[in-house]
Motif scaffolding. Structure first.
Motif, PDB file in Angstrom:
ATOM      1  N   THR A  80      49.995  49.913   8.286  1.00 11.11           N
ATOM      2  CA  THR A  80      50.043  48.449   8.291  1.00 11.11           C
ATOM      3  C   THR A  80      48.774  47.835   7.702  1.00 11.11           C
ATOM      4  OG1 THR A  80      49.138  48.414  10.530  1.00 11.11           O
ATOM      5  CG2 THR A  80      51.545  48.354  10.316  1.00 11.11           C
ATOM      6  N   ILE A  81      47.826  48.675   7.248  1.00  6.74           N
ATOM      7  CA  ILE A  81      46.562  48.116   6.740  1.00  6.74           C
ATOM      8  C   ILE A  81      46.722  47.413   5.401  1.00  6.74           C
ATOM      9  CG2 ILE A  81      45.082  49.716   8.010  1.00  6.74           C
ATOM     10  CD1 ILE A  81      44.646  51.213   5.314  1.00  6.74           C
ATOM     11  N   ALA A  82      47.705  47.829   4.589  1.00  5.37           N
ATOM     12  CA  ALA A  82      47.940  47.229   3.277  1.00  5.37           C
ATOM     13  C   ALA A  82      49.254  47.776   2.729  1.00  5.37           C
ATOM     14  CB  ALA A  82      46.795  47.565   2.322  1.00  5.37           C
ATOM     15  N   ASP A  83      49.691  47.216   1.608  1.00 13.31           N
ATOM     16  CA  ASP A  83      50.881  47.733   0.929  1.00 13.31           C
ATOM     17  C   ASP A  83      50.510  48.836  -0.067  1.00 13.31           C
ATOM     18  OD1 ASP A  83      52.443  45.890   2.290  1.00 13.31           O
ATOM     19  OD2 ASP A  83      52.309  44.398   0.680  1.00 13.31           O
ATOM     20  N   TYR A  84      49.346  48.664  -0.707  1.00  8.89           N
ATOM     21  CA  TYR A  84      48.911  49.612  -1.741  1.00  8.89           C
ATOM     22  C   TYR A  84      47.445  49.963  -1.565  1.00  8.89           C
ATOM     23  CZ  TYR A  84      53.261  48.400  -4.009  1.00  8.89           C
ATOM     24  OH  TYR A  84      54.600  48.194  -4.263  1.00  8.89           O
ATOM     25  N   LEU A  85      47.137  51.191  -1.922  1.00  8.09           N
ATOM     26  CA  LEU A  85      45.775  51.687  -1.916  1.00  8.09           C
ATOM     27  C   LEU A  85      45.474  52.156  -3.340  1.00  8.09           C
ATOM     28  CD1 LEU A  85      43.683  52.295   0.368  1.00  8.09           C
ATOM     29  CD2 LEU A  85      44.532  54.632   0.322  1.00  8.09           C
ATOM     30  N   VAL A  86      44.390  51.644  -3.912  1.00  6.16           N
ATOM     31  CA  VAL A  86      43.990  52.031  -5.264  1.00  6.16           C
ATOM     32  C   VAL A  86      42.689  52.823  -5.145  1.00  6.16           C
ATOM     33  CG1 VAL A  86      43.403  51.237  -7.593  1.00  6.16           C
ATOM     34  CG2 VAL A  86      45.039  49.930  -6.208  1.00  6.16           C
TER      35      VAL A  86
ATOM     36  N   ASP B 277      38.879  44.600  -0.283  1.00  5.16           N
ATOM     37  CA  ASP B 277      40.098  44.368   0.488  1.00  5.16           C
ATOM     38  C   ASP B 277      40.724  43.047   0.077  1.00  5.16           C
ATOM     39  OD1 ASP B 277      42.087  44.005   2.378  1.00  5.16           O
ATOM     40  OD2 ASP B 277      40.766  44.269   4.110  1.00  5.16           O
ATOM     41  N   TYR B 278      41.938  43.126  -0.474  1.00  3.63           N
ATOM     42  CA  TYR B 278      42.692  41.921  -0.831  1.00  3.63           C
ATOM     43  C   TYR B 278      43.796  41.631   0.186  1.00  3.63           C
ATOM     44  CZ  TYR B 278      40.335  41.679  -5.296  1.00  3.63           C
ATOM     45  OH  TYR B 278      39.372  41.551  -6.270  1.00  3.63           O
ATOM     46  N   GLY B 279      43.810  42.337   1.285  1.00  2.00           N
ATOM     47  CA  GLY B 279      44.849  42.147   2.299  1.00  2.00           C
ATOM     48  C   GLY B 279      46.040  43.048   2.020  1.00  2.00           C
ATOM     49  N   ASP B 280      46.737  42.791   0.926  1.00  2.00           N
ATOM     50  CA  ASP B 280      47.903  43.606   0.570  1.00  2.00           C
ATOM     51  C   ASP B 280      47.526  44.833  -0.258  1.00  2.00           C
ATOM     52  OD1 ASP B 280      47.170  42.088  -1.645  1.00  2.00           O
ATOM     53  OD2 ASP B 280      49.221  41.485  -2.163  1.00  2.00           O
ATOM     54  N   VAL B 281      46.331  44.809  -0.858  1.00  2.00           N
ATOM     55  CA  VAL B 281      45.836  45.910  -1.682  1.00  2.00           C
ATOM     56  C   VAL B 281      44.389  46.195  -1.293  1.00  2.00           C
ATOM     57  CG1 VAL B 281      45.284  46.659  -4.046  1.00  2.00           C
ATOM     58  CG2 VAL B 281      47.331  45.273  -3.625  1.00  2.00           C
ATOM     59  N   ILE B 282      44.074  47.476  -1.134  1.00  2.00           N
ATOM     60  CA  ILE B 282      42.690  47.869  -0.875  1.00  2.00           C
ATOM     61  C   ILE B 282      42.252  48.798  -1.998  1.00  2.00           C
ATOM     62  CG2 ILE B 282      41.086  49.017   0.693  1.00  2.00           C
ATOM     63  CD1 ILE B 282      43.004  48.249   2.981  1.00  2.00           C
ATOM     64  N   LEU B 283      41.151  48.445  -2.634  1.00  2.00           N
ATOM     65  CA  LEU B 283      40.577  49.249  -3.714  1.00  2.00           C
ATOM     66  C   LEU B 283      39.390  50.035  -3.182  1.00  2.00           C
ATOM     67  CD1 LEU B 283      40.084  49.968  -6.784  1.00  2.00           C
ATOM     68  CD2 LEU B 283      38.620  47.940  -6.831  1.00  2.00           C
ATOM     69  N   HIS B 284      39.365  51.330  -3.465  1.00  2.00           N
ATOM     70  CA  HIS B 284      38.228  52.198  -3.145  1.00  2.00           C
ATOM     71  C   HIS B 284      37.667  52.706  -4.461  1.00  2.00           C
ATOM     72  CE1 HIS B 284      39.061  52.751   1.222  1.00  2.00           C
ATOM     73  NE2 HIS B 284      40.289  52.471   0.832  1.00  2.00           N
ATOM     74  N   VAL B 285      36.390  52.440  -4.715  1.00  2.00           N
ATOM     75  CA  VAL B 285      35.722  52.965  -5.902  1.00  2.00           C
ATOM     76  C   VAL B 285      34.624  53.903  -5.408  1.00  2.00           C
ATOM     77  CG1 VAL B 285      34.530  52.429  -8.047  1.00  2.00           C
ATOM     78  CG2 VAL B 285      36.133  50.758  -7.094  1.00  2.00           C
ATOM     79  N   PHE B 286      34.760  55.168  -5.744  1.00  2.00           N
ATOM     80  CA  PHE B 286      33.860  56.210  -5.242  1.00  2.00           C
ATOM     81  C   PHE B 286      33.023  56.801  -6.370  1.00  2.00           C
ATOM     82  CE2 PHE B 286      37.925  56.684  -3.006  1.00  2.00           C
ATOM     83  CZ  PHE B 286      37.556  56.791  -1.673  1.00  2.00           C
TER      84      PHE B 286
END
Length: 128
Positions: free
Chosen positions: A38-44, A86-95
Motif C-alpha cells: 500500500t506504500i505506492a503503485d509503482y517503484l522506480v 516520494d510522489y505518493g503513487d510512485v517512489i523513486l530510488h536512486v542508488f
C-alpha cells in the motif's frame, strides 16, 4: 515528454524512468507494486556511478516532474548514496551501485510485474 498537466501513476513512473535515463542512469526498472503493497503503485529503481550522478538523476526527475506536482518527500539528496523521492503513487530510488547491491530491492520486489520502459528512452544497449 508529456505536456498535459495530469499524469496517472503509470505515466509518472515512466517519466521518472525517462528522466533518470536522460542522465545516463543504469539498470532502471519500474515495478508495479500496487497488488503487493500500500506504500505506492509503482517503484522506480535507478543506479548512478557517483554521488554527483545520483544527485543529477534525482534533480532531473524532480525538475522534470515539477509541472505535474511537487514531490511529497525527498531523502538522501545531500549524501547522494541512496536518494528517495516520494510522489505518493510512485517512489523513486536512486542508488550508487554498491548501495543498490547491498539493499537488493530488486530481489525484494521480484514477485511484482515489471513495467516496460519505452524504447525511445533507453540508452544502455544503444551505445554498445
Amino acid at each position: 515528454m508529456l505536456d498535459n498537466k495530469v499524469l496517472d501513476s503509470k505515466e509518472r513512473a515512466i517519466q521518472c524512468a525517462a528522466l533518470a535515463l536522460d542522465k545516463k542512469a543504469l539498470d532502471v526498472k519500474i515495478f508495479e507494486i500496487s497488488r503487493h503493497s500500500t506504500i505506492a503503485d509503482y517503484l522506480v529503481l535507478a543506479t548512478g556511478r557517483s554521488d554527483k550522478q545520483t544527485q543529477a538523476i534525482a534533480d532531473s526527475v524532480r525538475q522534470g516532474l515539477k509541472k505535474f506536482g511537487k514531490a511529497l518527500d525527498i531523502e538522501g539528496m545531500q549524501e547522494g548514496r541512496w536518494i528517495i523521492i516520494d510522489y505518493g503513487d510512485v517512489i523513486l530510488h536512486v542508488f550508487q551501485e554498491e548501495v543498490r547491491r547491498h539493499y537488493n530491492l530488486d530481489e525484494m520486489w521480484s514477485a511484482c510485474p515489471l513495467v516496460e520502459i519505452p524504447e525511445e528512452y533507453l540508452w544502455e544497449d544503444k551505445e554498445r
